[in-house]
Each structure stands twice: as structure tokens, then as C-alpha cells.
Scaffold this active site. Structure first.
Site, PDB file in Angstrom:
ATOM      1  N   PRO A  10      11.549   5.903  -0.669  1.00  0.00           N
ATOM      2  CA  PRO A  10      11.801   5.731   0.957  1.00  0.00           C
ATOM      3  C   PRO A  10      12.224   4.308   1.203  1.00  0.00           C
ATOM      4  CG  PRO A  10      10.069   7.148   0.782  1.00  0.00           C
ATOM      5  CD  PRO A  10      10.146   6.652  -0.567  1.00  0.00           C
ATOM      6  N   ASN A  11      13.291   4.020   1.806  1.00  0.00           N
ATOM      7  CA  ASN A  11      13.525   2.877   2.594  1.00  0.00           C
ATOM      8  C   ASN A  11      14.043   1.818   1.679  1.00  0.00           C
ATOM      9  OD1 ASN A  11      12.804   3.375   5.118  1.00  0.00           O
ATOM     10  ND2 ASN A  11      10.922   3.543   4.421  1.00  0.00           N
ATOM     11  N   ARG A  18      17.013  -5.204   4.154  1.00  0.00           N
ATOM     12  CA  ARG A  18      15.758  -4.639   4.558  1.00  0.00           C
ATOM     13  C   ARG A  18      14.616  -5.782   4.544  1.00  0.00           C
ATOM     14  NH1 ARG A  18      11.402  -0.744   1.469  1.00  0.00           N
ATOM     15  NH2 ARG A  18       9.615  -0.888   3.154  1.00  0.00           N
ATOM     16  N   TYR A  23      11.775  -8.485   0.592  1.00  0.00           N
ATOM     17  CA  TYR A  23      11.985  -7.737  -0.417  1.00  0.00           C
ATOM     18  C   TYR A  23      13.228  -8.596  -1.261  1.00  0.00           C
ATOM     19  CZ  TYR A  23       9.008  -4.115   1.461  1.00  0.00           C
ATOM     20  OH  TYR A  23       8.063  -3.497   1.862  1.00  0.00           O
ATOM     21  N   ASN A  73      10.026   2.761  -8.386  1.00  0.00           N
ATOM     22  CA  ASN A  73       9.441   2.382  -7.188  1.00  0.00           C
ATOM     23  C   ASN A  73       9.004   3.328  -6.126  1.00  0.00           C
ATOM     24  OD1 ASN A  73       8.631   0.671  -4.848  1.00  0.00           O
ATOM     25  ND2 ASN A  73      10.158  -0.853  -5.221  1.00  0.00           N
ATOM     26  N   ALA A  76       6.365   3.272  -0.023  1.00  0.00           N
ATOM     27  CA  ALA A  76       5.040   3.612   0.479  1.00  0.00           C
ATOM     28  C   ALA A  76       4.522   4.826   0.077  1.00  0.00           C
ATOM     29  CB  ALA A  76       5.314   3.570   1.952  1.00  0.00           C
ATOM     30  N   GLU A  97       5.629   1.626 -12.998  1.00  0.00           N
ATOM     31  CA  GLU A  97       5.621   1.590 -11.634  1.00  0.00           C
ATOM     32  C   GLU A  97       6.126   0.204 -11.152  1.00  0.00           C
ATOM     33  OE1 GLU A  97       2.431   3.292  -9.296  1.00  0.00           O
ATOM     34  OE2 GLU A  97       2.653   1.929  -7.686  1.00  0.00           O
ATOM     35  N   HIS A  99       7.029  -2.799  -7.880  1.00  0.00           N
ATOM     36  CA  HIS A  99       6.882  -2.777  -6.549  1.00  0.00           C
ATOM     37  C   HIS A  99       7.584  -4.444  -6.268  1.00  0.00           C
ATOM     38  CE1 HIS A  99       4.783   0.549  -5.320  1.00  0.00           C
ATOM     39  NE2 HIS A  99       3.997   0.077  -6.104  1.00  0.00           N
ATOM     40  N   ARG A 106      -0.587  -8.331   0.870  1.00  0.00           N
ATOM     41  CA  ARG A 106      -0.065  -7.687   2.059  1.00  0.00           C
ATOM     42  C   ARG A 106      -1.018  -7.073   2.786  1.00  0.00           C
ATOM     43  NH1 ARG A 106       5.573  -4.979   1.280  1.00  0.00           N
ATOM     44  NH2 ARG A 106       5.644  -5.235   3.586  1.00  0.00           N
TER      45      ARG A 106
HETATM   46  C1  DQA Z   1       7.382  -1.503  -1.977  1.00  0.00           C
HETATM   47  C2  DQA Z   1       5.914  -1.941  -1.319  1.00  0.00           C
HETATM   48  C3  DQA Z   1       5.664  -0.876  -0.442  1.00  0.00           C
HETATM   49  O1  DQA Z   1       4.390  -1.159  -0.098  1.00  0.00           O
HETATM   50  C4  DQA Z   1       6.426  -0.534   0.847  1.00  0.00           C
HETATM   51  O2  DQA Z   1       6.299   0.391   1.432  1.00  0.00           O
HETATM   52  C5  DQA Z   1       7.860  -0.321   0.241  1.00  0.00           C
HETATM   53  C6  DQA Z   1       8.539  -1.569  -0.777  1.00  0.00           C
HETATM   54  C7  DQA Z   1       7.806  -2.796  -3.027  1.00  0.00           C
HETATM   55  O3  DQA Z   1       8.829  -2.677  -3.748  1.00  0.00           O
HETATM   56  O4  DQA Z   1       7.454  -3.949  -2.681  1.00  0.00           O
HETATM   57  O5  DQA Z   1       8.638   0.477   0.592  1.00  0.00           O
HETATM   58  O6  DQA Z   1       7.378  -0.583  -2.793  1.00  0.00           O
END
Ligand code: DQA
Length: 143
Positions: A10-11, A18, A23, A73, A76, A97, A99, A106
């Protein structure tokens, strides 16, 4: 041709627009291209998918058992994506995984991943480079 799954949650489809101070400015297309470059030497192709919904991510994983490995990735969904965890538990190949941000630097709700114990490795806080490094890890470890 062998395929690597690059799965973003998501996102992450709006990367570049973003919160770039967190990011970075690379888009998801940039990242997909970079991963493709890293795996090309092994003759692998990237299958890139991004979903904002957990169910769609699960379906993608269930449809990807023939891939050689995966870079995930989960966004959240790392925090409480229990169904995603179950899907990854049945994924038969190694996966990493990633991020972009250093989640431990954070908010405290980002400090635990329910998925990470199943991953072959975890890369955090290195921005888009993290995806390249994950790709290199698959290239050098997958038999
Ligand atoms: C993320 C870190 C997550 O906590 C966040 O919700 C994201 C992006 C990252 O790539 O840093 O959506 O996965």
C-alpha cells in the site's frame, strides 16, 4: 525465462510523490528498472506488482510459486498483515523484506514486522538502493 517477483504494498505506487523527504524521489518505475538491471545478468526477468490491498498481494503471492524468489516491501502491512504473513509462509522460494526508510528510527508502531521472521533477509533505511541490494542477494544466494 526465470522470473523474480517484486511486490510492493500500500501507498508505494506513488513513490516519488510520497513524502520524498522520507522515501526519496525515485518512482516505483525507477525501482522496477533498477531491479531488472540487477537480475538481468542471471538471465532473470522481473515481474513487478504493486497493490494497495492486502488481498491482492496475497493473490499475487499465490500466483507466483513458480518464481525463483521475491523482494517484498509490504509498506504498513509489516505491522499487522497476518494474512499476508500466512501467504508468505507458503511461498516456496526465498524472499527479502525491504523498507526504504529506517523503520526503527521512526514511530514506535513501525518497529515490529510480523513478516520479517519469515524473510531470508531484511534491508531497511537505504532508500531505493535497498531494492538493488536485495536483488543482488537473490542473485548470489538462489541456486
Ligand atoms: C515503508 C515503511 C512503512 O512503515 C510504511 O508504512 C511504508 C513504507 C518503507 O519502505 O520505508 O509504507 O515500508
Amino acid at each position: 525465462m526465470s522470473e523474480v517477483l517484486l511486490l510492493n504494498g500500500p501507498n508505494l505506487g506513488i513513490l516519488g510523490r510520497r513524502e520524498p523527504e522520507i522515501y526519496g524521489t525515485d518512482t516505483l518505475a525507477d525501482i522496477e528498472r533498477a531491479v531488472g538491471e540487477e537480475v538481468a545478468g542471471r538471465g532473470w526477468r522481473v515481474v513487478a506488482r504493486q497493490h494497495d490491498c492486502e488481498g491482492e498481494m496475497i493473490r499475487t503471492i499465490q500466483d507466483s510459486y513458480e518464481t525463483v524468489g521475491a523482494i517484498v516491501n509490504p509498506g504498513a502491512l509489516m505491522i499487522a498483515g497476518w494474512s499476508l504473513r500466512d501467504a508468505l509462509a507458503n511461498y516456496p522460494r526465498p524472499w527479502l523484506e525491504v523498507h526504504l526508510s529506517n523503520v526503527w528510527a521512526r514511530e514506535s508502531f513501525r518497529h515490529d514486522s510480523v513478516l520479517a521472521p519469515l524473510a531470508a533477509g531484511v534491508i531497511v533505511g537505504l532508500g531505493a538502493l535497498g531494492y538493488r541490494l536485495a536483488a543482488r542477494a537473490l542473485v548470489s544466494t538462489v541456486s
